[in-house]
Design a protein around this motif. Structure first.
Motif, PDB file in Angstrom:
ATOM      1  N   LEU A   1       0.821  -1.212   0.000  1.00  0.00           N
ATOM      2  CA  LEU A   1       0.000   0.000   0.000  1.00  0.00           C
ATOM      3  C   LEU A   1       0.852   1.258   0.000  1.00  0.00           C
ATOM      4  O   LEU A   1       0.466   2.286  -0.585  1.00  0.00           O
ATOM      5  N   ALA A   2       2.023   1.176   0.639  1.00  0.00           N
ATOM      6  CA  ALA A   2       2.883   2.355   0.765  1.00  0.00           C
ATOM      7  C   ALA A   2       3.777   2.566  -0.454  1.00  0.00           C
ATOM      8  O   ALA A   2       4.408   3.620  -0.578  1.00  0.00           O
ATOM      9  N   ASP A   3       3.834   1.582  -1.353  1.00  0.00           N
ATOM     10  CA  ASP A   3       4.742   1.642  -2.505  1.00  0.00           C
ATOM     11  C   ASP A   3       3.944   1.959  -3.768  1.00  0.00           C
ATOM     12  O   ASP A   3       3.266   1.099  -4.326  1.00  0.00           O
ATOM     13  N   ASP A   4       4.052   3.201  -4.231  1.00  0.00           N
ATOM     14  CA  ASP A   4       3.295   3.619  -5.407  1.00  0.00           C
ATOM     15  C   ASP A   4       3.783   2.941  -6.681  1.00  0.00           C
ATOM     16  O   ASP A   4       3.079   2.929  -7.699  1.00  0.00           O
ATOM     17  N   THR A   5       4.995   2.370  -6.666  1.00  0.00           N
ATOM     18  CA  THR A   5       5.547   1.733  -7.866  1.00  0.00           C
ATOM     19  C   THR A   5       5.146   0.267  -7.984  1.00  0.00           C
ATOM     20  O   THR A   5       5.366  -0.346  -9.036  1.00  0.00           O
ATOM     21  N   ASN A   6       4.578  -0.315  -6.935  1.00  0.00           N
ATOM     22  CA  ASN A   6       4.194  -1.728  -6.965  1.00  0.00           C
ATOM     23  C   ASN A   6       2.705  -1.839  -7.288  1.00  0.00           C
ATOM     24  O   ASN A   6       1.881  -1.237  -6.605  1.00  0.00           O
ATOM     25  N   PRO A   7       2.350  -2.607  -8.319  1.00  0.00           N
ATOM     26  CA  PRO A   7       0.929  -2.735  -8.683  1.00  0.00           C
ATOM     27  C   PRO A   7       0.178  -3.721  -7.794  1.00  0.00           C
ATOM     28  O   PRO A   7      -0.648  -4.488  -8.265  1.00  0.00           O
ATOM     29  N   MET A   8       0.468  -3.709  -6.491  1.00  0.00           N
ATOM     30  CA  MET A   8      -0.217  -4.571  -5.517  1.00  0.00           C
ATOM     31  C   MET A   8      -0.057  -6.055  -5.883  1.00  0.00           C
ATOM     32  O   MET A   8      -1.016  -6.822  -5.860  1.00  0.00           O
ATOM     33  N   GLU A   9       1.169  -6.452  -6.246  1.00  0.00           N
ATOM     34  CA  GLU A   9       1.429  -7.825  -6.655  1.00  0.00           C
ATOM     35  C   GLU A   9       2.427  -8.497  -5.720  1.00  0.00           C
ATOM     36  O   GLU A   9       3.327  -7.847  -5.173  1.00  0.00           O
ATOM     37  N   PHE A  10       2.255  -9.797  -5.573  1.00  0.00           N
ATOM     38  CA  PHE A  10       3.211 -10.620  -4.838  1.00  0.00           C
ATOM     39  C   PHE A  10       3.115 -12.037  -5.385  1.00  0.00           C
ATOM     40  O   PHE A  10       2.178 -12.390  -6.093  1.00  0.00           O
ATOM     41  N   GLY A  11       4.109 -12.848  -5.062  1.00  0.00           N
ATOM     42  CA  GLY A  11       4.107 -14.227  -5.527  1.00  0.00           C
ATOM     43  C   GLY A  11       3.459 -15.158  -4.521  1.00  0.00           C
ATOM     44  O   GLY A  11       3.535 -14.932  -3.309  1.00  0.00           O
ATOM     45  N   VAL A  12       2.821 -16.194  -5.030  1.00  0.00           N
ATOM     46  CA  VAL A  12       2.215 -17.226  -4.178  1.00  0.00           C
ATOM     47  C   VAL A  12       2.760 -18.582  -4.613  1.00  0.00           C
ATOM     48  O   VAL A  12       2.754 -18.910  -5.805  1.00  0.00           O
ATOM     49  N   VAL A  13       3.260 -19.347  -3.654  1.00  0.00           N
ATOM     50  CA  VAL A  13       3.656 -20.727  -3.893  1.00  0.00           C
ATOM     51  C   VAL A  13       2.962 -21.618  -2.877  1.00  0.00           C
ATOM     52  O   VAL A  13       2.575 -21.174  -1.791  1.00  0.00           O
ATOM     53  N   MET A  14       2.822 -22.890  -3.226  1.00  0.00           N
ATOM     54  CA  MET A  14       2.210 -23.853  -2.320  1.00  0.00           C
ATOM     55  C   MET A  14       3.227 -24.305  -1.268  1.00  0.00           C
ATOM     56  O   MET A  14       4.408 -24.503  -1.582  1.00  0.00           O
ATOM     57  N   ILE A  15       2.769 -24.452  -0.045  1.00  0.00           N
ATOM     58  CA  ILE A  15       3.582 -25.034   1.013  1.00  0.00           C
ATOM     59  C   ILE A  15       3.519 -26.551   0.876  1.00  0.00           C
ATOM     60  O   ILE A  15       2.448 -27.147   0.985  1.00  0.00           O
ATOM     61  N   GLU A  16       4.660 -27.171   0.609  1.00  0.00           N
ATOM     62  CA  GLU A  16       4.698 -28.617   0.415  1.00  0.00           C
ATOM     63  C   GLU A  16       4.678 -29.361   1.743  1.00  0.00           C
ATOM     64  O   GLU A  16       4.081 -30.426   1.862  1.00  0.00           O
ATOM     65  N   ARG A  17       5.352 -28.803   2.737  1.00  0.00           N
ATOM     66  CA  ARG A  17       5.330 -29.371   4.098  1.00  0.00           C
ATOM     67  C   ARG A  17       5.405 -28.226   5.086  1.00  0.00           C
ATOM     68  O   ARG A  17       6.117 -27.249   4.852  1.00  0.00           O
TER      69      ARG A  17
END
Length: 213
Positions: free
Chosen positions: A36-52
């Motif tokens: 929210l504080a970063d105007d240069t980031n289009p509100m994106e992040f990576g998601v990976v599955m937790i295997e264990r």
């Protein structure tokens, strides 16, 4: 690509999928606040599955294939919480993990499909779509929740396969196998095999008198 914030989950988020999340763990609350504080980031992040392991507390073993996700909707909740809806975008491959400081970070690359779509991709998708409809109708007939048989999928074959995997009665591991298939042709094969397994489970449950409590 770049170093991006990451949100490991006990599920697989596929490109084109929409997933609601309750964000309450302090490190992920900080992640959202930083976005929210970063105007240069289009509100994106990576998601990976937790295997264990578990989503809360760290110490988890994470998959190295995931999805870049965008926050499409967000509500601030009492008690330093967020209710967000995320939309899966591009598939990513994790090149390397950085220290969790304060939340997970990883160097990732966008991972497009290998090769061109097979010439019979439209027929393959139609066949898989029919199977998904039948499976979901069987689940509904057993009195359980499932997407309606008339749920729509994308006209883009690459997104359509992901949509079908999201609509299917599959677990996180099967959806991750679909995501991790290198090419569209292999993804069709992986989804077909997963649907075979789901069909066998549903038939067993129906022959045994329905769901168990």
């Amino acid at each position: 690509m770049a170093v991006v914030p990451m949100f490991p989950l006990g599920m697989t988020v596929l490109p084109g999928g929409v997933v609601p999340l309750q964000v309450f763990e302090p490190r992920y609350v900080q992640l959202v606040q930083d976005l929210l504080a970063d105007d240069t980031n289009p509100m994106e992040f990576g998601v990976v599955m937790i295997e264990r392991g578990h989503e809360v507390g760290g110490g988890d073993i994470r998959a190295d294939v995931g999805t870049m996700c965008r926050i499409a909707d967000m509500r601030v909740m009492p008690g330093d919480r967020f209710a967000v809806a995320i939309v899966g975008a591009e598939r990513i491959r994790v090149v390397g993990w950085l220290p969790d400081d304060p939340y997970p970070l990883a160097d990732v690359d966008i991972w497009p499909d290998d090769g061109d779509p097979p010439v019979d991709i439209a027929e393959r998708i139609d066949e898989l779509h029919d199977r998904v409809r039948r499976l979901n109708q069987s689940v509904l007939d057993m009195g359980e929740g499932a997407p309606p048989p008339d749920a729509e999928i994308s006209d883009d074959p690459r997104l359509a396969i992901y949509h079908l995997a999201s609509l299917s009665p599959l677990g996180a591991v099967d959806r991750h196998r679909v995501l991790a298939a290198p090419s569209l042709a292999e993804r069709c094969d992986v989804l077909r095999d997963a649907l075979d397994d789901a069909d066998a489970v549903i038939e067993f449950r129906r022959s045994s008198g329905g769901s168990s409590g």
